[in-house]
Design a protein around this motif. Structure first.
Motif, mmCIF file in Angstrom:
data_model
loop_
_atom_site.group_PDB
_atom_site.id
_atom_site.type_symbol
_atom_site.label_atom_id
_atom_site.label_comp_id
_atom_site.label_asym_id
_atom_site.label_seq_id
_atom_site.Cartn_x
_atom_site.Cartn_y
_atom_site.Cartn_z
ATOM 1 N N LEU A 66 19.751 56.235 71.298
ATOM 2 C CA LEU A 66 21.232 56.071 71.080
ATOM 3 C C LEU A 66 21.349 55.653 69.229
ATOM 4 C CD1 LEU A 66 24.021 54.947 72.993
ATOM 5 C CD2 LEU A 66 23.854 57.608 71.907
ATOM 6 N N ILE A 110 22.607 56.116 66.342
ATOM 7 C CA ILE A 110 24.202 55.880 65.565
ATOM 8 C C ILE A 110 24.214 56.713 63.608
ATOM 9 C CG2 ILE A 110 25.837 54.036 64.285
ATOM 10 C CD1 ILE A 110 24.530 52.232 65.933
ATOM 11 N N ARG A 161 27.705 60.056 70.514
ATOM 12 C CA ARG A 161 26.486 58.916 69.057
ATOM 13 C C ARG A 161 28.260 59.469 67.901
ATOM 14 N NH1 ARG A 161 20.969 62.314 68.057
ATOM 15 N NH2 ARG A 161 19.290 60.590 69.574
ATOM 16 N N ARG A 170 30.523 56.957 69.334
ATOM 17 C CA ARG A 170 29.811 55.479 68.758
ATOM 18 C C ARG A 170 30.199 54.861 67.222
ATOM 19 N NH1 ARG A 170 26.002 52.656 71.772
ATOM 20 N NH2 ARG A 170 24.330 50.929 70.765
ATOM 21 N N HIS A 171 29.883 55.986 66.702
ATOM 22 C CA HIS A 171 30.051 55.719 65.206
ATOM 23 C C HIS A 171 31.567 55.875 65.269
ATOM 24 C CE1 HIS A 171 29.513 56.077 60.964
ATOM 25 N NE2 HIS A 171 30.695 56.727 61.014
ATOM 26 N N LYS A 209 33.827 54.345 66.817
ATOM 27 C CA LYS A 209 34.843 52.882 67.496
ATOM 28 C C LYS A 209 33.802 51.596 66.372
ATOM 29 C CE LYS A 209 34.443 53.970 72.660
ATOM 30 N NZ LYS A 209 33.291 53.942 73.384
#
Ligand SMILES: [Zn+2]
Length: 86
Positions: free
Chosen positions: A3, A5, A30, A33-34, A36
């Motif tokens: 993963l 980022i 991805r 995730r960014h 967040k």
């Protein structure tokens, strides 16, 4: 590393595809995730999504009347009737 980022640029570049659900699952993870982790992108994504949802909701509210074809026929008849009168 599985993963990576994304940077803000990477995330923003995929914003449209994200909203259109056209990202691959890897990209989707991805981006999410960014978003967040990144407040500014989170705001931007949220704003874009709400704008899009608003537009979609508006389009969903436009429902053609069931008797639209009947009405068109009536209008056409009316029009041809008027022509006959003149
Ligand atoms: Zn960001």
């Amino acid at each position: 590393m599985l993963l990576t980022i994304y940077s803000c640029n990477d995330a923003i570049k995929r914003l449209d595809d994200y909203l259109d659900r056209e990202l691959s699952s890897t990209e989707l993870v991805r981006v999410e995730r960014h978003v967040k982790l990144c407040q500014s992108c989170s705001k931007k994504f949220k704003f874009e999504k709400e704008t899009l949802d608003g537009i979609r909701a508006k389009f969903n509210r436009i429902i053609l009347p069931i008797d639209i074809y009947e009405r068109i026929e009536q209008l056409l008849e009316l029009e041809s009737g008027n022509k006959d009168n003149h």
